[in-house]
Design an enzyme around this catalytic site. Structure first.
Site: not given
Length: 503
Positions: A230, A260
């Site tokens: 993340d 991400e």
């Protein structure tokens, strides 16, 4: 094998603690549908306890086994149920990817009295005034877990910045005195090291050592096959450039990782991949933005440009393609929902092509009831077509501003394979495409969309295929192997419908 990843959650899932059980129960059917990997939501305890989606990280070692933040279980269930779900998915033949959030911590157990410096949130290079007294939430002692698994205590030395100071509650970004933001992060706001909560200082050797130790423990304890990482744009690139190779060396095996990095700039994604030595894949955010624009432009988007300046167009072996996810769904911070009318086309453009690793969103597969969003009805068929027909060389026909298409010529290793795909975001029409020498003079049948039911190619392999306005269309070659596959699919659908119908 034409792998496909499933993002196995959406933001508004019920917080009833049953999701791990649901994934365990559906593992075999997901594998049969054509999925090869499953990305599970964050499994550890968040600041919001049983209501936390998982991104407000409190304790990375608490997977739903300790009474912390008012609950033992997480939003998705207990640790035992999580480990059972991982085992069930792996037994079904699915790789399991764990969602890893290493950027920040929230919900500290104690405050500390530490000097801080106010920072302009819109320009992180601008320090406002001198160092001032601070009362900040940076001490994590994990009283519910104690020193089980790790006795590491997080304090202000482990963080760079916070968004709350009890002695100056009106300001909302403070750099801990003596600290500085990492230089190798995204340049938005001048420096985008800080995102939320207590920002982890990845330059601290003790922090790096603890996170490496945790990652090794997590992989051994849970048995997962890899990570979804993340918010990597907010973390020093040097951190992952060190962490992932170290983990692979310790484990002695491959460890898939996808990051991400939320940016519509393909140049930034490419630069980041270079900075981390291509140690991970990245989600193709630029392609998602193109699909969003195509579905929300009233037909004004030039479809010829769909794959320009995208990761799959420039570094396809590291591109994880997607249509939507938990952040882009309605009501979320990065809302950029691809219009439902265009979903079949969008998924066809990532599932049936030769390049990129496609990821399907749970909210598209099963719907988002709280937002009144239904499932994409064409998705099961597109998954089936990817598994059985989307093989061989690819030829693109992106030569019209509205109607575009491509051909997969098929492979001798997969009898009956090959397909023709075309779509439009405005007016439909015919498109002449060459299906390859092995399909010359052969009939093709439409299996998705509307248009001509049958098209016969000429002796050179050319055929005029058609799609309706604002739609997607797929044709496959008429061979006995292909027709047997389609018949099996139809029979399976009928059987499952009857089995699901109450008697």
């Amino acid at each position: 094998m034409n792998g496909v990843m499933l993002q196995a959650f959406e933001w508004e899932l019920p917080g009833d603690g049953t999701h791990w059980q649901t994934l365990a129960q559906r593992a075999l059917s997901l594998r049969a549908m054509g999925f090869s990997a499953i990305w599970m939501p964050p499994a550890y305890k968040g600041n919001g306890g049983q209501y936390d989606v998982g991104y407000g990280v409190y304790d990375l070692y608490d997977l739903g086994a300790f009474d912390q933040k008012g609950t033992v279980r997480t939003k998705y269930g207990t640790e035992r149920e999580y480990l059972r779900a991982v085992k069930a998915c792996r037994r079904a033949g699915l790789q399991v990817l764990a969602d890893v959030v290493l950027n920040h911590r929230m919900g500290a157990d104690e405050t500390e009295q530490v000097p801080v410096r106010a920072v302009n949130p819109q320009n992180r290079g601008e320090i406002i005034g001198e160092a001032q007294p601070g009362e900040i939430y940076t001490r994590f002692t994990f009283p519910g877990r104690g020193d089980t698994y790790s006795g590491f205590v997080w304090n202000h030395t482990c963080f760079t910045a916070v968004d709350w100071n009890g002695l100056d509650p009106d300001h909302h970004l403070f750099l801990i005195d003596g600290k500085s933001f990492a230089a190798d992060v995204d340049e938005e706001h001048g420096n985008y090291d800080y995102l939320m909560g207590a920002d982890v200082d990845h330059s601290n050797p003790a922090v790096r050592e603890e996170l490496l130790r945790w990652a090794g423990w997590y992989l051994r304890h849970t048995g997962v096959d890899g990570f979804r990482l993340d918010a990597v744009k907010h973390i020093s690139a040097s951190f992952y450039a060190q962490l992932l190779p170290s983990l692979r060396a310790v484990l002695g095996r491959e460890l898939f990782a996808v990051g991400e990095y939320w940016s519509g700039s393909n140049g930034r994604l490419l630069r980041y991949l270079d900075d981390v030595g291509e140690c991970m894949s990245l989600f193709d955010v630029p392609l998602h933005e193109h699909l969003h624009q195509a579905s929300n432009s009233g037909g004004e988007y030039d479809m010829r440009r769909l794959f320009e300046d995208t990761l799959v167009g420039t570094r396809p072996h590291l591109a994880v393609t997607f249509v939507d996810n938990h952040d882009t769904q309605p009501g979320q911070s990065l809302e950029s929902w691809v219009g439902g009318w265009f979903k079949a086309a969008a998924y066809g453009l990532i599932l049936l092509r030769a390049f990129g690793y496609p990821c399907v969103f749970w909210g598209d597969l099963y719907g988002i009831p709280t937002s009144g969003v239904g499932a994409v009805p064409e998705l099961p068929w597109l998954m089936y077509l990817r598994s059985h027909f989307a093989y061989g060389e690819e030829q693109d026909y992106f030569d019209h501003e509205d109607v575009i298409g491509f051909v997969r010529e098929g492979s001798g290793d997969v009898p009956g394979s090959g397909l023709v795909f075309l779509c439009t975001n405005r007016r439909g029409g015919d498109k002449r495409m060459n299906v390859g020498s092995c399909h010359r003079g052969r009939w093709f049948v439409r299996v998705l969309g509307s248009g001509k039911l049958l098209v016969k190619t000429d002796r050179d392999g050319w055929g005029a295929f058609r799609t309706a306005d604002g739609a997607a269309c797929v044709y496959v070659p008429v061979t006995w192997q292909g027709m047997a596959k389609l018949a099996a699919k139809k029979i399976s659908e009928i059987f499952h419908k009857k089995a699901a119908t109450p008697t």
